[in-house]
Design a protein around this motif. Structure first.
Motif: not given
Length: 62
Positions: A7-21
């Protein structure tokens, strides 16, 4: 956060109900075992990853 070998290099992101990433970082590797409580994930914050690789993050605000 959980990652497996490969999984190295895989993205870590937050996704919110407001469609913001939000880009948070990248997985840089892991030491996976059989117990999720003791497995280790190496995480690279996005700012550090961009700075160390001299990369610019482009965003689309549409």
């Amino acid at each position: 956060m959980v990652a497996d070998s490969g999984d190295s290099g895989g993205p870590v992101y937050s996704f919110f109900a407001t469609n913001e990433v939000f880009a948070e970082g990248l997985t840089s590797g892991s030491r996976a075992g059989v117990d999720p409580d003791t497995d280790t994930l190496i995480y690279q914050p996005i700012g550090t990853a961009l700075r160390e690789s001299d990369t610019v993050l482009l965003i689309d605000q549409d």
